[in-house]
Scaffold this motif. Sequence first.
Motif: not given
Length: 236
Positions: A125-126, A129, A131, A140-142, A144
């Motif tokens: 988790k960024d 978001q 990941v 990579e797909t992000r 929300n």
Amino acid sequence: MVGTTTFNVSPSSSIFRRTSSLLKLPSRPSVLPMRFLPKTPSRPRIYRICALSSNDIKVGTNIEVDGAPWRVLEFLHVKPGKGAAFVRTKLRNYITGNTVEKTFRAGSTIDEADVFKESKQFTYKDGSQFVFMDLSTFEETRLNESDVGDKTKWLKEGMDCNLLSWKGKIIDLELPITVQLTVVDVDPGVKGDTASGGGSKPATVDTGAVVSVPLFVNVGDEILVDSRTGQYMSRA
């Protein structure tokens, strides 16, 4: 006494001239041309719209109604004594999450929603978001928090999930039906509790979710939970 005869041969003799004429070496090595195959460009995904009959509807079918993708949750083919037969369905909108009931005339044509499913692994988790990574391409797909919704309660790093897209947009996230979680906080069990005993108590797992568990479950136990309902299944 053995005699020794010496022959004086100069480089200009006919023997050397004949040999050099037979073994003619090129002034520079020949190079065979190498053939390089052109790089095949990745094909863009073509979105298709297929028609199906209402008679083919079943649970899990993706259909397009009023320009939006829907998933069939329930269906029932009805043949009344009078009037035309029809199919009663319960649908969930992929975009809004709303659930509605809708009927279709038997044999009518319905557009099938071209929902594309890809397997991804939740890596970290960024900020706000989540990941997800494709393990074959490392792309990579992000998503929300609003995209993941309540499923954050069961989402753990390293978990394999399915991302569903429609017309190039991620519309849903599918978690494994059974998820393994660790109990991090729970009231201690009562002496004499057994796996077959009755009663339950709330337990907090490592994702922060609260699950109702049997009395014999303690802190540190690994449990299996149904991600669709949030119900305790068994100890791992």
